[in-house]
Write an enzyme that holds these catalytic residues in place. Structure first.
Site, PDB file in Angstrom:
ATOM      1  N   LYS A   1      76.510  28.918  32.806  1.00 43.14           N
ATOM      2  CA  LYS A   1      77.182  27.612  32.834  1.00 43.14           C
ATOM      3  C   LYS A   1      76.729  26.805  34.052  1.00 43.14           C
ATOM      4  O   LYS A   1      76.378  25.632  33.940  1.00 43.14           O
ATOM      5  CB  LYS A   1      78.720  27.794  32.855  1.00 43.14           C
ATOM      6  CG  LYS A   1      79.264  28.604  31.688  1.00 43.14           C
ATOM      7  CD  LYS A   1      80.768  28.784  31.738  1.00 43.14           C
ATOM      8  CE  LYS A   1      81.283  29.571  32.928  1.00 43.14           C
ATOM      9  NZ  LYS A   1      80.898  31.017  32.934  1.00 43.14           N
TER      10      LYS A   1
ATOM     11  N   ARG B   1      90.067  27.669  30.638  1.00 43.35           N
ATOM     12  CA  ARG B   1      89.849  29.108  30.488  1.00 43.35           C
ATOM     13  C   ARG B   1      91.012  29.776  29.778  1.00 43.35           C
ATOM     14  O   ARG B   1      90.967  30.982  29.557  1.00 43.35           O
ATOM     15  CB  ARG B   1      89.756  29.715  31.887  1.00 43.35           C
ATOM     16  CG  ARG B   1      88.392  30.210  32.266  1.00 43.35           C
ATOM     17  CD  ARG B   1      88.549  30.657  33.703  1.00 43.35           C
ATOM     18  NE  ARG B   1      87.567  31.586  34.112  1.00 43.35           N
ATOM     19  CZ  ARG B   1      86.460  31.256  34.782  1.00 43.35           C
ATOM     20  NH1 ARG B   1      86.183  30.017  35.039  1.00 43.35           N
ATOM     21  NH2 ARG B   1      85.651  32.195  35.188  1.00 43.35           N
TER      22      ARG B   1
ATOM     23  N   ARG C   1      72.730  38.446  40.969  1.00 44.92           N
ATOM     24  CA  ARG C   1      72.760  37.018  41.333  1.00 44.92           C
ATOM     25  C   ARG C   1      72.904  36.842  42.847  1.00 44.92           C
ATOM     26  O   ARG C   1      73.646  37.570  43.510  1.00 44.92           O
ATOM     27  CB  ARG C   1      73.940  36.312  40.660  1.00 44.92           C
ATOM     28  CG  ARG C   1      74.098  34.869  41.147  1.00 44.92           C
ATOM     29  CD  ARG C   1      75.087  34.059  40.360  1.00 44.92           C
ATOM     30  NE  ARG C   1      76.415  34.641  40.352  1.00 44.92           N
ATOM     31  CZ  ARG C   1      77.402  34.183  39.594  1.00 44.92           C
ATOM     32  NH1 ARG C   1      77.214  33.150  38.799  1.00 44.92           N
ATOM     33  NH2 ARG C   1      78.582  34.773  39.627  1.00 44.92           N
TER      34      ARG C   1
ATOM     35  N   ARG D   1      78.096  36.648  45.866  1.00 46.20           N
ATOM     36  CA  ARG D   1      79.520  36.335  45.697  1.00 46.20           C
ATOM     37  C   ARG D   1      80.347  37.612  45.760  1.00 46.20           C
ATOM     38  O   ARG D   1      79.934  38.655  45.272  1.00 46.20           O
ATOM     39  CB  ARG D   1      79.738  35.645  44.338  1.00 46.20           C
ATOM     40  CG  ARG D   1      79.729  34.137  44.428  1.00 46.20           C
ATOM     41  CD  ARG D   1      79.704  33.455  43.090  1.00 46.20           C
ATOM     42  NE  ARG D   1      80.743  33.862  42.146  1.00 46.20           N
ATOM     43  CZ  ARG D   1      80.956  33.263  40.974  1.00 46.20           C
ATOM     44  NH1 ARG D   1      80.217  32.218  40.625  1.00 46.20           N
ATOM     45  NH2 ARG D   1      81.898  33.682  40.160  1.00 46.20           N
TER      46      ARG D   1
ATOM     47  N   ARG E   1      86.125  40.805  34.890  1.00 48.56           N
ATOM     48  CA  ARG E   1      85.975  39.382  34.507  1.00 48.56           C
ATOM     49  C   ARG E   1      85.618  39.268  33.028  1.00 48.56           C
ATOM     50  O   ARG E   1      86.107  38.379  32.328  1.00 48.56           O
ATOM     51  CB  ARG E   1      84.908  38.707  35.375  1.00 48.56           C
ATOM     52  CG  ARG E   1      85.405  38.439  36.797  1.00 48.56           C
ATOM     53  CD  ARG E   1      84.283  38.268  37.800  1.00 48.56           C
ATOM     54  NE  ARG E   1      83.416  37.143  37.523  1.00 48.56           N
ATOM     55  CZ  ARG E   1      82.206  36.983  38.073  1.00 48.56           C
ATOM     56  NH1 ARG E   1      81.723  37.899  38.913  1.00 48.56           N
ATOM     57  NH2 ARG E   1      81.490  35.934  37.782  1.00 48.56           N
TER      58      ARG E   1
END
Ligand code: AP5
Ligand code: MG
Length: 208
Positions: free
Chosen positions: A13, A88, A127, A154, A165
């Site tokens: 996204k 969400r 990431r 992160r 998640r």
């Protein structure tokens, strides 16, 4: 363009939003980025949100809805917005519809970037993001290729939190796929291809 980007954590996204922002200058409203900024600044919102984010759980609806509805009133959103990571939950989608109906700024599309869970676990644990400019990269980027800034991982990109998640996504957010299919706004895009190929489909879906 007034659009919602849907998709599991790590679907791409933020990557696709960055491309749209670069080409069209549309306002990018990422609730995750807003919350991380609040955590970094040590505000009350940040203190409240951090425990949910670190666990990979959702921050309560009342907190998030207020944050987004305020953000939508900022002038840069007048010419269109890309909502990334919001809504969400069904409650968030209903609140968004009510607000956009009130101000007569309906959504043009809800784009679902579709990627399988096992691809996502690999993507998210590797990431890395730029501390300076927010560039989204990977462990292969020693420095930010855009600005030379330092890359970081992160706090929620460890495997245990990523799997939570994904569970939270299935339970709370995946039902929105049917919600937007019902209002004929949904376009599904295969997100497991080169980011530029995905982007070409994003633009096609938006008639750009
Ligand atoms: P948020 O920041 O929104 O995280 P997320 O939804 O989990 O999504 P990500 O940002 O991890 O993934 P992305 O889809 O943006 O993928 P990206 O482009 O970076 O939310 C974080 C937390 O905040 C939540 O867990 C929750 O606690 C809270 N929160 C936020 N919004 C909320 C809300 N509305 N309600 C309640 N709580 C909320 O890409 C990922 C990686 O893949 C990168 O390394 C990238 O380079 C790579 N990649 C991207 N596209 C491709 C491709 N096509 N091929 C190969 N690799 C790719
Ligand atoms: Mg993101």
């Amino acid at each position: 363009m007034n659009i919602v980007l849907l998709g599991a954590p790590g679907a791409g996204k933020g990557t696709q939003a960055a491309k749209l922002v670069e080409e069209f200058g549309t306002a990018h409203i990422s609730t995750g980025d807003m919350l991380r900024a609040a955590v970094k600044a040590g505000t009350d919102l940040g203190k409240q949100a951090k425990k949910y984010m670190d666990a990979g759980d959702l921050v309560p609806d009342d907190v998030i809805i207020g944050l987004v509805l305020d953000r939508l009133q900022e002038p840069d959103a007048d010419n269109g917005f890309i909502l990334d990571g919001f809504p969400r939950t069904t409650a968030q989608a209903v609140a968004l519809d009510a607000e956009l109906g009130k101000v007569q700024r309906p959504l043009d599309a809800a784009l679902l970037i579709d990627v399988q869970p096992e691809v996502i676990v690999k993507r998210l644990t590797s990431r890395r993001m730029c501390k300076e400019c927010g560039y989204i990269g990977s462990v292969a980027d020693e420095k930010c290729p855009k600005c030379g800034g330092e890359m970081y991982q992160r706090d929620d990109d460890n495997e245990e939190t990523v799997r939570n998640r994904l569970d939270v996504y299935q339970k709370s957010t995946a039902p929105l796929i049917d919600y937007y299919r019902g209002s004929e706004l949904l376009v599904t895009i295969d997100g497991d291809r080169d980011p530029n190929v995905v982007y070409a489909d994003v633009k096609k879906a938006l008639g750009l």
